[in-house]
Design an enzyme around this catalytic site. Structure first.
Site, PDB file in Angstrom:
ATOM      1  N   PHE A 197       0.789  -1.600  -0.181  1.00  0.00           N
ATOM      2  CA  PHE A 197      -0.482  -0.254  -0.096  1.00  0.00           C
ATOM      3  C   PHE A 197       0.443   0.958  -0.036  1.00  0.00           C
ATOM      4  O   PHE A 197       2.266   1.042   0.397  1.00  0.00           O
ATOM      5  CB  PHE A 197      -0.479   0.311   1.347  1.00  0.00           C
ATOM      6  CG  PHE A 197      -0.384  -0.038   2.694  1.00  0.00           C
ATOM      7  CD1 PHE A 197      -0.177   0.847   3.402  1.00  0.00           C
ATOM      8  CD2 PHE A 197       0.288  -0.807   3.533  1.00  0.00           C
ATOM      9  CE1 PHE A 197       0.496   1.659   4.410  1.00  0.00           C
ATOM     10  CE2 PHE A 197       0.844  -0.776   4.324  1.00  0.00           C
ATOM     11  CZ  PHE A 197       0.926   0.412   5.165  1.00  0.00           C
ATOM     12  N   CYS A 198       0.180   2.925  -0.418  1.00  0.00           N
ATOM     13  CA  CYS A 198       0.838   3.940  -0.353  1.00  0.00           C
ATOM     14  C   CYS A 198      -0.482   5.136  -0.601  1.00  0.00           C
ATOM     15  O   CYS A 198      -1.080   4.501   0.067  1.00  0.00           O
ATOM     16  CB  CYS A 198       1.803   3.421  -1.508  1.00  0.00           C
ATOM     17  SG  CYS A 198       0.543   3.600  -3.131  1.00  0.00           S
ATOM     18  N   THR A 199      -0.229   6.070  -0.572  1.00  0.00           N
ATOM     19  CA  THR A 199      -1.046   6.805  -0.864  1.00  0.00           C
ATOM     20  C   THR A 199      -2.019   6.860  -1.154  1.00  0.00           C
ATOM     21  O   THR A 199      -3.294   6.574  -1.500  1.00  0.00           O
ATOM     22  CB  THR A 199      -0.001   8.537  -0.707  1.00  0.00           C
ATOM     23  OG1 THR A 199       1.052   8.308   0.005  1.00  0.00           O
ATOM     24  CG2 THR A 199      -1.473   9.584  -0.534  1.00  0.00           C
ATOM     25  N   ILE A 226      -4.497   4.693   0.658  1.00  0.00           N
ATOM     26  CA  ILE A 226      -4.193   4.888   2.184  1.00  0.00           C
ATOM     27  C   ILE A 226      -6.347   5.690   1.661  1.00  0.00           C
ATOM     28  O   ILE A 226      -6.923   5.855   2.096  1.00  0.00           O
ATOM     29  CB  ILE A 226      -3.556   5.415   2.899  1.00  0.00           C
ATOM     30  CG1 ILE A 226      -2.449   4.810   3.500  1.00  0.00           C
ATOM     31  CG2 ILE A 226      -4.195   5.735   3.873  1.00  0.00           C
ATOM     32  CD1 ILE A 226      -1.375   5.227   3.939  1.00  0.00           C
TER      33      ILE A 226
END
Length: 295
Positions: A197-199, A226
């Site tokens: 996951f990331c932004t 996210i």
């Protein structure tokens, strides 16, 4: 590198919102970058939008802020390009524009990874949607009974603002470090389902494809990152806020700006508690850099 788990600062309220902030990307071959750039410059200027658009041979990436009417007009124009007709957007609201200027840049990659064999347009890694991920985390395993491990692909200072509970964090300083460190720790994930996951989804999409290429099984990307998770299910299984690359610095799970800031001098993240320290002087120093390099 050793993995760590981190918590984040407290949340804060937000002023009434009048601006719409969007984050969007798509991996798609773009060849006429020099022609596209002035077109994007013209429409964003005409609509009074602020932010950054990256045009690359592998696709487009954008972070923009404007009024609802102007953002909607802009997205209608973008989606009139058949290649971008299905462009998906993450939204948040703020009391002022989240960026102070408008930049349209031509770059070699949407997000720098320096792995030329990765071409997400030719096939995405499997993804898991926010509601499904929450259910997996609620029950402690995926639908096949395998334990779920969250892997954060963001830089260390972003992770320090907030991340999923019990996430794997290798303290990378830039995304180009990720391929090597995840290959070194491949054995740690045997028999487990991995969710990167990331932004907003870009880094974790590339990360998941790289992991597949080097032999990882059962690896997913969090669809929309996210920000989409916050939008759809809130902050379940997440501690802290989400760092964003604009003046707001961080958003809480309600997608509201928090009181977290970045130091003007060293760009370190400064929590509300750290802002109370005498070493924090607005636009001059913070506890991270006070007494260093003349600060």
């Amino acid at each position: 590198m050793q993995a760590q788990t981190h918590s984040a600062p407290a949340q804060a309220g937000a002023a009434p919102a009048v601006y719409v902030n969007i984050a969007a990307y798509k991996f798609i071959t773009l060849t006429e970058l020099e022609t596209l750039r002035p077109q994007y410059q013209e429409i964003t200027q005409r609509l009074g939008l602020k932010g950054t658009i990256l045009l690359t041979p592998e696709g487009i990436n954008m972070f923009l802020s404007g009024t609802r009417e102007n953002i909607d007009d802009y997205l209608a124009w973008v989606r009139s390009d058949a290649r971008l007709a299905d462009l998906e957007v993450k939204e948040s609201l703020s009391a002022e524009q989240s960026h102070k200027r408008m930049l349209v840049k031509i770059k070699s990659e949407i997000i720098t990874m320096r792995m030329p064999l990765i071409k997400p347009e030719e096939g995405r890694a499997p993804f898991v949607e926010a509601k499904t991920l929450k259910r997996w985390l609620d029950q402690g395993h995926d639908d096949n009974g395998k334990p779920v491990v969250m892997v954060d692909t963001r830089n260390d200072f972003e992770v320090d603002v907030g991340t999923f509970d019990n996430t794997v964090d290798y303290r990378i300083r830039k995304f180009t470090e990720f391929p090597q460190v995840i290959e070194e720790h491949k054995a740690d994930f045997e028999g487990k389902t991995v969710v990167t996951f990331c932004t907003g989804g870009i880094r974790c999409e590339k990360a998941a494809i790289h992991m597949q290429n080097i032999g990882y099984n059962n690896v997913y990307q969090l669809e929309g990152g996210i920000l989409k998770y916050f939008e759809e299910v809130g902050g379940a299984h997440y501690t802290g806020d989400c760092f964003v690359f604009d003046y707001r610095t961080a958003l809480n799970p309600r997608l509201e700006p928090t009181e977290t800031v970045q130091c003007f001098a060293c760009r370190a993240v400064v929590t509300p508690r750290q802002q109370l320290a005498p070493e924090y002087v607005y636009e001059k120093s913070c506890p991270h850099c006070f007494g260093k390099d003349g600060n």
